[in-house]
Motif scaffolding. Structure first.
Motif, short mmCIF file in Angstrom:
data_model
loop_
_atom_site.label_atom_id
_atom_site.label_comp_id
_atom_site.label_asym_id
_atom_site.label_seq_id
_atom_site.Cartn_x
_atom_site.Cartn_y
_atom_site.Cartn_z
N GLN A 1 -92.94 93.47 25.40
CA GLN A 1 -93.94 94.27 25.88
C GLN A 1 -95.25 93.58 26.12
O GLN A 1 -95.30 92.42 25.61
CB GLN A 1 -94.25 95.50 25.14
CG GLN A 1 -95.14 96.61 25.60
CD GLN A 1 -95.28 97.68 24.75
OE1 GLN A 1 -94.27 97.98 23.98
NE2 GLN A 1 -96.44 98.46 24.75
N LYS A 2 -95.83 93.79 27.24
CA LYS A 2 -97.22 92.93 27.33
C LYS A 2 -98.11 93.73 28.27
O LYS A 2 -97.80 94.58 29.02
CB LYS A 2 -97.02 91.81 28.41
CG LYS A 2 -98.14 90.89 29.10
CD LYS A 2 -97.80 89.99 29.87
CE LYS A 2 -99.16 89.35 30.37
NZ LYS A 2 -99.43 89.96 31.73
N THR A 3 -99.30 93.67 27.73
CA THR A 3 -100.68 94.41 28.41
C THR A 3 -101.75 93.48 28.57
O THR A 3 -101.88 92.79 27.95
CB THR A 3 -101.05 95.64 27.68
OG1 THR A 3 -101.47 95.18 26.52
CG2 THR A 3 -100.12 96.55 27.41
N GLY A 4 -102.45 93.55 29.75
CA GLY A 4 -103.46 92.71 30.10
C GLY A 4 -103.37 91.32 30.70
O GLY A 4 -102.09 91.35 31.52
N THR B 1 -105.31 90.17 26.13
CA THR B 1 -103.81 90.02 26.14
C THR B 1 -103.17 90.49 25.09
O THR B 1 -103.50 90.08 24.08
CB THR B 1 -103.53 88.80 26.48
OG1 THR B 1 -104.29 88.20 27.74
CG2 THR B 1 -102.04 88.64 26.94
N GLU B 2 -102.29 91.25 25.31
CA GLU B 2 -101.29 91.68 24.16
C GLU B 2 -99.99 91.78 24.30
O GLU B 2 -99.51 91.90 25.35
CB GLU B 2 -101.75 93.19 23.68
CG GLU B 2 -100.97 93.59 22.28
CD GLU B 2 -101.28 95.05 21.82
OE1 GLU B 2 -102.21 95.24 21.08
OE2 GLU B 2 -100.35 95.86 22.42
#
Length: 388
Positions: free
Chosen positions: A330-333, A273-274
């Motif tokens: 912003q979010k990834t994962g 997760t980022e």
């Protein structure tokens, strides 16, 4: 006053005498006082050494771990006038208080061969018992040692962003220090207490290759006397000591023996997760949640990352609870729930002092990383608090 002088000093030779503006001497005392021994069986270590030569005064304090020495050169501003060269050790506690409470004018100091020291102005006269300067320990020597140069503001930033993460107990003495590494083009400061880590590097040119562990407490004292501009600080190392030269001041500290842990191995190389978020918004939310978090629960605050929001919360049966939601930029994962020591994360965010921060996680039980977005020179790593 002249008549009292003759009576006071009758039968004793004057072995040192000078006059100087009170403010100039007070400034020198304040600088070196940080190295005066607080608890010691050697009385001389609780004193300040004054060495007076034709055109300067050298003030030194040294507790055998930390040593600070500063020079006052004669100038029109400080009005230093030396009538008799010499040296004396004066008890730091009383010497500093005496000078502090004197009128802001030119003061005169003279020392007799029985070590009695007179400190006077036109209207005030103090006498202090001194100690033979020969009893004062010698500072470490740095002869033929290659050094490096760094801007004072840059050095202060390295200390500010890492020193707080050193251990404050002596269970593992090596962790009470900052690991300082230099490899030609990069100077890196790293600190860890076993539960968190802070590291920060800057680029240098033509620097020597070496590594040392410098006490965190000493580095914090150094930061207090660093100028706030871009003046140059020189750093030297031997196998046992470090020396920082800041203008007319020299700052010595003993190194910590031992092998510093390889912290590069604990920095995650991947993540599940980022997130990127506004630094002040995240700091404010955690700071408010920390009001409820209790010391006995490791100041535990929970954070839930879901879609494009972060929810920060804490609760206490005795106090109450709090919950706050902020927007993720912003979010990834994966979505994530994690708990952590609020004080550790607040320290990290304040050190980064960033408009925007990026955090990377590998689940609930693994240490996570916080960085200033787009800047890899600083990294904060924090172990989570396990919870059910």
């Amino acid at each position: 006053m002249a008549e009292r002088d003759a009576e006071t000093w009758k039968g004793y030779a004057i072995v040192m005498r000078f006059s100087i503006q009170k403010s100039a001497l007070m400034q020198a005392i304040q600088i070196v006082s940080k190295a005066v021994a607080v608890r010691t069986t050697k009385q001389v270590l609780s004193g300040i050494l004054l060495e007076v030569s034709n055109q300067e005064i050298v003030a030194t304090a040294y507790d055998m771990e930390l040593g600070i020495q500063t020079r006052i050169y004669a100038s029109d501003d400080n009005q230093l006038t030396v009538e008799q060269v010499g040296s004396i050790v004066l008890p730091a506690r009383y010497f500093s208080e005496v000078i502090r409470k004197l009128p802001d004018t030119v003061i005169t100091m003279q020392v007799a061969n029985n070590y009695m020291t007179e400190i006077s102005t036109a209207s005030v006269e103090f006498h202090l018992h001194g100690i033979d300067a020969e009893e004062f320990p010698k500072l470490p020597t740095f002869v033929g040692v290659q050094g490096l140069q760094i801007q004072a503001s840059m050095l202060d930033d390295l200390i500010r962003t890492t020193a707080f993460a050193t251990a404050n107990t002596e269970v593992r003495p090596i962790l009470t220090g900052i690991n300082v590494q230099c490899n030609h083009e990069r100077l890196t400061f790293t600190a860890t207490d076993g539960l968190r880590m802070a590291t920060h590097y800057v680029h240098l040119t033509d620097a020597p290759v070496w590594q040392a562990v410098i006490p965190g407490k000493s580095m914090l004292e150094l930061s207090k006397i660093l100028p706030t501009d871009d003046s140059v600080v020189e750093l030297y190392l031997t196998e046992s000591h470090s020396l920082f030269v800041i203008g007319d001041t020299r700052f010595y500290t003993r190194l910590i023996d031992g092998t510093y842990p390889d912290t590069s191995r604990i920095i995650p190389t991947s993540h599940k997760t980022e997130i990127t978020a506004a630094g002040q918004a995240l700091l404010g939310a955690i700071d408010r949640a920390a009001l409820i978090a209790r010391d006995r629960d490791n100041h535990m605050v929970r954070m839930e990352i879901q879609n494009d929001t972060i929810t920060v919360s804490s609760n206490s049966p005795e106090i109450g609870n709090v919950s706050e939601t902020i927007t993720v930029e912003q979010k990834t994962g994966d979505d994530l729930q994690i708990a952590f020591n609020a004080r550790y994360v607040l320290d990290a965010l304040r050190a980064l002092d960033a408009a925007q921060v990026t955090a990377r996680f590998n689940g609930t039980t693994q240490a996570f990383v916080i960085e200033k977005t787009g800047d890899q020179t600083m990294l904060q790593l924090i172990s989570p608090v396990l919870w059910r």
